[in-house]
Design a protein around this motif. Structure first.
Motif, PDB file in Angstrom:
ATOM      1  N   UNK A   1      56.414  91.218 -39.185  1.00  0.00           N
ATOM      2  CA  UNK A   1      54.998  91.057 -38.890  1.00  0.00           C
ATOM      3  C   UNK A   1      54.233  91.205 -40.199  1.00  0.00           C
ATOM      4  N   UNK A   2      53.420  90.218 -40.526  1.00  0.00           N
ATOM      5  CA  UNK A   2      52.655  90.294 -41.775  1.00  0.00           C
ATOM      6  C   UNK A   2      51.799  91.560 -41.822  1.00  0.00           C
ATOM      7  N   UNK A   3      51.249  91.935 -40.669  1.00  0.00           N
ATOM      8  CA  UNK A   3      50.383  93.118 -40.634  1.00  0.00           C
ATOM      9  C   UNK A   3      51.123  94.371 -41.111  1.00  0.00           C
ATOM     10  N   UNK A   4      52.403  94.473 -40.754  1.00  0.00           N
ATOM     11  CA  UNK A   4      53.186  95.635 -41.204  1.00  0.00           C
ATOM     12  C   UNK A   4      53.362  95.629 -42.715  1.00  0.00           C
ATOM     13  N   UNK A   5      53.626  94.445 -43.242  1.00  0.00           N
ATOM     14  CA  UNK A   5      53.814  94.309 -44.691  1.00  0.00           C
ATOM     15  C   UNK A   5      52.518  94.700 -45.415  1.00  0.00           C
ATOM     16  N   UNK A   6      51.394  94.217 -44.882  1.00  0.00           N
ATOM     17  CA  UNK A   6      50.091  94.544 -45.489  1.00  0.00           C
ATOM     18  C   UNK A   6      49.853  96.061 -45.435  1.00  0.00           C
ATOM     19  N   UNK A   7      50.132  96.661 -44.268  1.00  0.00           N
ATOM     20  CA  UNK A   7      49.923  98.116 -44.139  1.00  0.00           C
ATOM     21  C   UNK A   7      50.750  98.880 -45.161  1.00  0.00           C
ATOM     22  N   UNK A   8      52.011  98.484 -45.281  1.00  0.00           N
ATOM     23  CA  UNK A   8      52.900  99.194 -46.205  1.00  0.00           C
ATOM     24  C   UNK A   8      52.397  99.076 -47.652  1.00  0.00           C
ATOM     25  N   UNK A   9      51.949  97.874 -48.023  1.00  0.00           N
ATOM     26  CA  UNK A   9      51.436  97.680 -49.384  1.00  0.00           C
ATOM     27  C   UNK A   9      50.143  98.460 -49.583  1.00  0.00           C
TER      28      UNK A   9
ATOM     29  N   UNK B   1      56.236  94.126 -52.337  1.00  0.00           N
ATOM     30  CA  UNK B   1      56.105  94.102 -53.801  1.00  0.00           C
ATOM     31  C   UNK B   1      55.063  93.070 -54.248  1.00  0.00           C
ATOM     32  N   UNK B   2      55.068  91.894 -53.619  1.00  0.00           N
ATOM     33  CA  UNK B   2      54.078  90.860 -53.958  1.00  0.00           C
ATOM     34  C   UNK B   2      52.672  91.380 -53.675  1.00  0.00           C
ATOM     35  N   UNK B   3      52.481  91.947 -52.482  1.00  0.00           N
ATOM     36  CA  UNK B   3      51.148  92.415 -52.117  1.00  0.00           C
ATOM     37  C   UNK B   3      50.707  93.608 -52.966  1.00  0.00           C
ATOM     38  N   UNK B   4      51.649  94.491 -53.268  1.00  0.00           N
ATOM     39  CA  UNK B   4      51.305  95.639 -54.126  1.00  0.00           C
ATOM     40  C   UNK B   4      50.799  95.121 -55.470  1.00  0.00           C
ATOM     41  N   UNK B   5      51.456  94.112 -55.991  1.00  0.00           N
ATOM     42  CA  UNK B   5      51.010  93.556 -57.268  1.00  0.00           C
ATOM     43  C   UNK B   5      49.628  92.915 -57.140  1.00  0.00           C
ATOM     44  N   UNK B   6      49.410  92.164 -56.061  1.00  0.00           N
ATOM     45  CA  UNK B   6      48.090  91.536 -55.886  1.00  0.00           C
ATOM     46  C   UNK B   6      47.008  92.599 -55.700  1.00  0.00           C
ATOM     47  N   UNK B   7      47.315  93.629 -54.911  1.00  0.00           N
ATOM     48  CA  UNK B   7      46.334  94.714 -54.718  1.00  0.00           C
ATOM     49  C   UNK B   7      46.043  95.416 -56.044  1.00  0.00           C
ATOM     50  N   UNK B   8      47.096  95.749 -56.775  1.00  0.00           N
ATOM     51  CA  UNK B   8      46.845  96.531 -57.993  1.00  0.00           C
ATOM     52  C   UNK B   8      46.138  95.685 -59.045  1.00  0.00           C
TER      53      UNK B   8
END
Ligand SMILES: Nc1ncnc2c1ncn2[C@@H]1O[C@H](COP(=O)(O)OP(=O)(O)O)[C@@H](O)[C@H]1O
Ligand SMILES: [Mg+2]
Length: 342
Positions: A187-195, A229-236
């Motif tokens: 679920x994309x939402x889970x990935x977003x939450x984790x990031x 990892x992708x989202x963490x990079x985009x967020x940071x």
């Protein structure tokens, strides 16, 4: 380079050592070429009892064979060359991987002790020495502050170097197809939450908020940790290049794909710089005014990851207004659990 016909071999001045007089009666030959070079002769020879000569018809036939043979020769040569180039490239790649792996190890060992001792020195300075200096001694106090700030820079740059080595190894592993991908329904939402959880401290530090517009039921097939990892990079990145305001993460369904975007109201990126962001070691903007803060590998790694999922990643941005980084993942994709990348 010209076709010849020989009516009386024994009388011919160009007799070949392999065929002395009395072995052949008549012959015909045409040049055999490969590329622009003549590499040989294609010939017909007659050594029967009666007199026989070769004429235009035979030369014509030989020419046709020679043309076909030339093509075959060229192909064989090209094939051999490409095999050779490929073998060389593969060997170079293997030694590059090995070189990187051992260099990284050699760099990390002293780096660990530099960082460790710097932390100890900083702590001793703060706990033992700073209290000893009276506020009256302004000069010594100022010097101490400088030393403390110098130590902080050593620590920060040391950490950046560690991150660089880790990113470099990571990228190299993905590129060499040595990463094991764990593809599963997500679920994309889970990935977003984790990031978001993983980067909460960064948001807090800069007093930025994260707005989430991510529906609960968007499914993709992917490697959870890698997509995080992708989202963490985009967020940071968004946090790093934004002074104030809110960063917004959105996700939505499109025919055949799910799109995720991270938008920030930060410094933005010029059109020219947008082209090269996803290349290795690219940190754009004015490198004269600010120290580089990252490794310049985050987006390159992100692109490798998204591409491995059969998706793509891109940026839209306007300097001074903000940036939106988006990636699309195909919704229906067969799991690739072979542990090798393409
Ligand atoms: N949200 C953003 N706003 C402005 N510039 C960005 C943003 N994200 C990335 N960039 C630019 O792209 C460069 C490369 O990003 P990245 O590959 O993640 O490396 P790093 O974060 O280590 O610098 C950054 O150094 C920065 O110049
Ligand atoms: Mg980054």
């Amino acid at each position: 380079g010209q076709p010849i016909t020989i009516d009386d071999y024994d009388a011919w001045h160009g007799r070949l050592p392999a065929f002395p007089a009395d072995t052949l009666r008549a012959g015909a030959g045409v040049p055999l070429t490969s590329g622009s070079e003549t590499v040989g002769v294609l010939g017909l020879a007659y050594n029967g009892g009666s007199t026989r000569t070769f004429g235009e018809a035979e030369v014509e036939l030989l020419n046709r064979f020679a043309a076909l043979a030339s093509i075959a020769l060229d192909n064989a040569r090209l094939f051999a060359m490409s095999q050779e180039a490929r073998a060389l490239a593969e060997a170079a790649n293997v030694s590059k991987s090995q070189f990187l792996a051992s260099v990284s190890h050699e760099l990390r060992t002293p780096l660990t002790s530099i960082l460790g001792f710097t932390r100890i020195v900083k702590k001793r300075l703060e706990e033992r020495i700073v209290p000893l200096v009276s506020a009256a001694d302004a000069k010594t106090e100022r010097t101490l502050q400088q030393v403390e700030s110098n130590l902080s820079i050593i620590l920060m740059e040391g950490q950046r170097l560690t991150a660089l080595i880790n990113d470099l190894l990571d990228l190299e592993k993905i590129e060499a197809g040595k990463v094991e991908w764990h593809m599963e329904p997500l679920q994309i939402a889970d990935v977003v939450d984790q990031a978001a959880n993983g980067t909460a401290a960064l948001f807090e530090e800069k007093k930025l908020s994260l707005v989430r517009a991510v529906p609960r039921d968007l499914g993709v097939c992917g490697d959870r940790d890698r997509l995080v990892q992708v989202l963490v990079n985009l967020f940071s990145n968004a946090v790093k290049f934004t002074a104030e305001g809110a960063i917004t993460v959105r996700a939505w369904q499109e025919p055949g794909q799910v799109v995720v975007s991270v938008a920030d109201p930060g410094i933005g990126i010029s059109e020219a710089d947008q082209q090269q962001l996803f290349e290795k070691f690219i940190q754009v903007g004015n490198t004269l005014t600010g120290k580089p803060k990252g490794t310049g590998l985050g987006l390159a790694i992100s692109r490798e990851i998204v591409t491995h999922h059969g998706g793509r990643i891109w940026v839209e941005s306007e300097p001074g207004v903000g940036s939106t980084f988006s990636f699309a993942l195909p919704t229906r994709k067969e799991p690739e659990n072979d542990g090798k990348s393409a």
